[in-house]
Write a protein that holds these residues in place. Structure first.
Motif, PDB file in Angstrom:
ATOM      1  N   VAL A  32       0.719  -1.262   0.057  1.00 44.50           N
ATOM      2  CA  VAL A  32      -0.108   0.095   0.179  1.00 44.50           C
ATOM      3  C   VAL A  32       0.798   1.238  -0.066  1.00 44.50           C
ATOM      4  N   LEU A  33       1.927   1.311   0.856  1.00 41.42           N
ATOM      5  CA  LEU A  33       2.867   2.371   0.968  1.00 41.42           C
ATOM      6  C   LEU A  33       3.678   2.424  -0.672  1.00 41.42           C
ATOM      7  N   ARG A  34       4.007   1.529  -1.071  1.00 40.18           N
ATOM      8  CA  ARG A  34       4.685   1.427  -2.262  1.00 40.18           C
ATOM      9  C   ARG A  34       3.686   2.130  -3.487  1.00 40.18           C
ATOM     10  N   PHE A  35       2.467   1.765  -3.354  1.00 35.61           N
ATOM     11  CA  PHE A  35       1.699   2.232  -4.353  1.00 35.61           C
ATOM     12  C   PHE A  35       1.542   3.753  -4.113  1.00 35.61           C
ATOM     13  N   ALA A  36       1.326   4.130  -3.008  1.00 38.63           N
ATOM     14  CA  ALA A  36       1.204   5.664  -2.735  1.00 38.63           C
ATOM     15  C   ALA A  36       2.473   6.590  -3.061  1.00 38.63           C
ATOM     16  N   LEU A  37       3.589   5.850  -2.844  1.00 39.82           N
ATOM     17  CA  LEU A  37       4.721   6.556  -3.311  1.00 39.82           C
ATOM     18  C   LEU A  37       4.694   6.638  -4.884  1.00 39.82           C
ATOM     19  N   ALA A  38       4.454   5.558  -5.318  1.00 39.81           N
ATOM     20  CA  ALA A  38       4.399   5.649  -7.025  1.00 39.81           C
ATOM     21  C   ALA A  38       3.214   6.598  -7.708  1.00 39.81           C
ATOM     22  N   HIS A  39       2.260   6.776  -6.708  1.00 40.20           N
ATOM     23  CA  HIS A  39       1.256   7.626  -7.280  1.00 40.20           C
ATOM     24  C   HIS A  39       1.812   9.014  -7.204  1.00 40.20           C
ATOM     25  N   ALA A  40       2.670   9.310  -5.971  1.00 43.40           N
ATOM     26  CA  ALA A  40       2.964  10.670  -5.610  1.00 43.40           C
ATOM     27  C   ALA A  40       3.875  11.085  -6.622  1.00 43.40           C
ATOM     28  N   GLN A  41       5.009  10.117  -7.131  1.00 41.49           N
ATOM     29  CA  GLN A  41       5.894  10.376  -8.089  1.00 41.49           C
ATOM     30  C   GLN A  41       5.278  10.663  -9.495  1.00 41.49           C
ATOM     31  N   ALA A  42       4.084   9.924  -9.643  1.00 43.53           N
ATOM     32  CA  ALA A  42       3.856  10.227 -11.026  1.00 43.53           C
ATOM     33  C   ALA A  42       2.961  11.549 -11.031  1.00 43.53           C
ATOM     34  N   ARG A  43       2.450  11.852  -9.644  1.00 50.20           N
ATOM     35  CA  ARG A  43       1.776  13.568  -9.790  1.00 50.20           C
ATOM     36  C   ARG A  43       2.848  14.350  -9.994  1.00 50.20           C
ATOM     37  N   ASP A  44       4.191  14.048  -9.261  1.00 50.91           N
ATOM     38  CA  ASP A  44       5.034  15.186  -9.285  1.00 50.91           C
ATOM     39  C   ASP A  44       5.974  15.172 -10.544  1.00 50.91           C
ATOM     40  N   ALA A  45       5.934  14.360 -11.303  1.00 53.33           N
ATOM     41  CA  ALA A  45       6.081  14.358 -12.619  1.00 53.33           C
ATOM     42  C   ALA A  45       5.411  15.236 -13.403  1.00 53.33           C
ATOM     43  N   VAL A  46       4.214  14.940 -13.362  1.00 55.31           N
ATOM     44  CA  VAL A  46       2.916  16.047 -14.154  1.00 55.31           C
ATOM     45  C   VAL A  46       3.433  17.513 -13.836  1.00 55.31           C
ATOM     46  N   PRO A 176       2.983   9.758 -17.122  1.00 61.83           N
ATOM     47  CA  PRO A 176       3.195   9.121 -16.150  1.00 61.83           C
ATOM     48  C   PRO A 176       2.612   7.821 -15.859  1.00 61.83           C
ATOM     49  N   GLY A 177       3.086   6.799 -15.614  1.00 61.52           N
ATOM     50  CA  GLY A 177       2.554   5.506 -15.179  1.00 61.52           C
ATOM     51  C   GLY A 177       3.083   5.189 -13.613  1.00 61.52           C
ATOM     52  N   LEU A 178       2.312   4.470 -13.124  1.00 65.05           N
ATOM     53  CA  LEU A 178       2.683   4.057 -11.616  1.00 65.05           C
ATOM     54  C   LEU A 178       4.168   3.453 -11.372  1.00 65.05           C
ATOM     55  N   SER A 179       4.586   2.644 -12.563  1.00 67.15           N
ATOM     56  CA  SER A 179       6.004   2.293 -12.395  1.00 67.15           C
ATOM     57  C   SER A 179       7.116   2.921 -13.386  1.00 67.15           C
ATOM     58  N   SER A 180       6.483   3.957 -14.137  1.00 67.98           N
ATOM     59  CA  SER A 180       7.406   4.759 -15.250  1.00 67.98           C
ATOM     60  C   SER A 180       6.707   6.353 -15.350  1.00 67.98           C
ATOM     61  N   PRO A 181       7.314   7.138 -14.262  1.00 62.54           N
ATOM     62  CA  PRO A 181       6.919   8.564 -14.130  1.00 62.54           C
ATOM     63  C   PRO A 181       7.803   9.235 -15.166  1.00 62.54           C
ATOM     64  N   ASP A 182       8.992   8.678 -15.599  1.00 59.95           N
ATOM     65  CA  ASP A 182       9.983   9.593 -16.460  1.00 59.95           C
ATOM     66  C   ASP A 182      10.178   8.880 -17.716  1.00 59.95           C
ATOM     67  N   SER A 183       9.156   8.534 -18.533  1.00 58.86           N
ATOM     68  CA  SER A 183       9.246   7.835 -19.906  1.00 58.86           C
ATOM     69  C   SER A 183       9.004   8.805 -20.871  1.00 58.86           C
ATOM     70  N   LEU A 184      10.063   8.842 -21.987  1.00 63.08           N
ATOM     71  CA  LEU A 184      10.034   9.758 -22.914  1.00 63.08           C
ATOM     72  C   LEU A 184       9.307   9.221 -24.186  1.00 63.08           C
ATOM     73  N   GLY A 185       8.559   9.779 -25.010  1.00 65.28           N
ATOM     74  CA  GLY A 185       7.969   9.385 -26.141  1.00 65.28           C
ATOM     75  C   GLY A 185       8.634  10.227 -27.339  1.00 65.28           C
ATOM     76  N   LEU A 186       8.606   9.207 -28.415  1.00 69.51           N
ATOM     77  CA  LEU A 186       9.285  10.096 -29.798  1.00 69.51           C
ATOM     78  C   LEU A 186       7.759   9.717 -30.670  1.00 69.51           C
ATOM     79  N   TYR A 187       7.595  10.964 -31.437  1.00 72.01           N
ATOM     80  CA  TYR A 187       6.608  11.071 -32.380  1.00 72.01           C
ATOM     81  C   TYR A 187       6.888  11.757 -33.727  1.00 72.01           C
ATOM     82  N   LEU A 188       6.761  11.194 -34.771  1.00 75.83           N
ATOM     83  CA  LEU A 188       7.330  11.212 -36.147  1.00 75.83           C
ATOM     84  C   LEU A 188       6.133  11.649 -36.931  1.00 75.83           C
TER      85      LEU A 188
END
Length: 260
Positions: A32-46, A176-188
């Motif tokens: 539960v705590l790990r989930f809360a941390l991941a959710h906070a990291q995703a919000r921070d990324a935004v 951001p996802g709950l396991s990837s708050p820092d994912s870079l996308g490329l669009y062509l």
């Protein structure tokens, strides 16, 4: 008492939330705590402010000229509520880019904060370092790299059109996802212009050390650019066949030849 999930051994192979175990009918407190941390990291990324000055300095250190631009969204809260404003340039940015445009070029590159400035801060420099040699080897002409704030994917189409580019490649912080708050996308997008649809763009996702490595992502983007030029299309009409080269034993550090 925590009951361990029998699939726990698989968890070491993926950051996905599997085999969490249970305590009675609930998740263990640790999970539960790990989930809360991941959710906070995703919000921070935004919500983390985009350091455009730092990104521009890193891009210039790689030898690229740069330009700055902003979307029509005047602030982050407006950007989040009004996606349409993030898809088009502000009036001032549109005028500056139009005035900066020179002769037609092969490729315009845009670095956009998107929904995760953390991704752009972490991955822009190493990815562009991997891509730079491929651009040189292919002999593509490029416009100055545009550093765009409060930007969404479609903004690249307007930028590419103003800079008279045959194609535009936009680097953007992905949602951001709950396991990837820092994912870079490329669009062509081939032949970019305002009004292009998502179906007319190719996406290469999850560029980061824990996902798609920089060299491999640069290999795939270079393949897509070459094929877009050869076939005069991008998006759903351009299927990713770059893995066929890897299966044939051509390493990603070599520039992919055009498939015909």
């Amino acid at each position: 008492m925590i009951e361990r999930d029998p699939w726990l051994k698989l968890a070491r192979h993926t950051p996905a939330r599997i085999a969490l175990g249970r305590t009675g009918a609930s998740l263990p407190t640790e999970e539960v705590l790990r989930f809360a941390l991941a959710h906070a990291q995703a919000r921070d990324a935004v919500h983390t402010p985009f350091d455009a000055d730092r990104v521009e300095e890193e891009v210039r250190a790689l030898g690229f000229a740069t330009l700055r631009a902003e979307s029509a969204a005047p602030a982050r809260d407006v950007y989040l509520r009004r996606p349409d404003l993030g898809r088009r340039l502000s009036d001032g940015s549109r005028a500056r880019l139009a005035a900066s445009a020179g002769a037609p070029v092969d490729l315009a590159l845009v670095v956009a904060d998107g929904l995760s400035s953390a991704a752009v801060h972490a991955h822009t420099r190493p990815f562009l370092a991997a891509l730079k040699g491929r651009i040189a080897d292919a002999g593509w002409t490029t416009a100055p790299v545009v550093i765009a704030s409060q930007a969404r994917v479609a903004l690249g189409d307007e930028v590419g059109h103003l800079l008279k580019a045959r194609a535009v490649a936009l680097l953007v912080g992905e949602r951001p996802g709950l396991s990837s708050p820092d994912s870079l996308g490329l669009y062509l997008t081939f032949s970019p212009r305002p009004g292009r649809s998502d179906a007319e763009r190719n996406c290469i996702s999850n560029v980061r050390p824990e996902g798609l490595a920089y060299d491999l992502a640069a290999f795939k983007l270079a393949w897509h650019i070459r094929e877009a030029f050869a076939r005069q299309v991008s998006g759903v009409e351009l299927k990713d066949e770059s893995d066929l080269l890897l299966e044939a034993g051509i390493p990603p550090l070599k520039l992919a030849p055009t498939l015909t």
